[in-house]
Design a protein around this motif. Sequence first.
Motif, mmCIF file in Angstrom:
data_model
loop_
_atom_site.group_PDB
_atom_site.id
_atom_site.type_symbol
_atom_site.label_atom_id
_atom_site.label_comp_id
_atom_site.label_asym_id
_atom_site.label_seq_id
_atom_site.Cartn_x
_atom_site.Cartn_y
_atom_site.Cartn_z
ATOM 1 N N LEU A 80 3.911 -5.563 3.025
ATOM 2 C CA LEU A 80 4.519 -4.249 3.161
ATOM 3 C C LEU A 80 5.893 -4.302 2.513
ATOM 4 C CD1 LEU A 80 4.592 -1.387 4.327
ATOM 5 C CD2 LEU A 80 5.340 -2.358 6.496
ATOM 6 N N ALA A 105 3.324 4.077 3.078
ATOM 7 C CA ALA A 105 3.595 2.640 3.125
ATOM 8 C C ALA A 105 3.327 2.086 1.737
ATOM 9 C CB ALA A 105 2.688 1.967 4.146
ATOM 10 N N LEU A 155 2.675 -0.931 -0.404
ATOM 11 C CA LEU A 155 2.158 -2.281 -0.209
ATOM 12 C C LEU A 155 2.108 -3.001 -1.547
ATOM 13 C CD1 LEU A 155 -0.870 -1.230 2.030
ATOM 14 C CD2 LEU A 155 1.429 -1.855 2.787
#
Length: 147
Positions: A26, A131, A133
Motif C-alpha cells: 500500500l 488505495a 497499491l
Amino acid sequence: GGPVAAPAIDLTVKFLIRLANLQVKLLDVRYSLANAGGGTTYTVRVAFTGNHEGEIALRASDRVCAQIASGMLGEPVAPDAKSVILDATSEFLNIVGGNLSAVGARQGKKVELSTPRSGDVPTAGRNIVVAHLGTPDGDIEFIFVVG
C-alpha cells in the motif's frame, strides 16, 4: 465510507498477494480519482447495496491485470486477452466483495453485491477512497465509492 473502506483495502492487498501471487504494498490512500495514465488500463467494478450503497473497483494496466488473471486462472494470460482478463479480474473483485460482505455481517451491516462489470467508475457527488497499491510491474488502484 471510512469504516468499510479500511477492511476492503486490507482484503484487496491480502488477496492480490495470495490469489494473484503479486508483490503488493500500500503506497497511499487518496480521496479523489486521477485520470488513468497513458497506456491501456482495465477497470472492473462491483456495486453493492445494503447499509451503504456504492462500488468497489480495481484499475490497473493491462500488464498488471494480466498478472492478476494469470494468478486467478493458474496459467499465463496475455495482456491483450481482454475478455479473459476482465472475467478473471471481475472474479477477483467478487472474492474481495464476498469477504467484505462477511466482514460487514460480523459488524451487523448488510452488504449485497451485484454482478461485476467493466468500465469507468462514476464518481461525481460520491465519497471516494482510492488505495494506491504498488507492484513491481506497475500500480493498482483499488477504488471504494460510497453514496
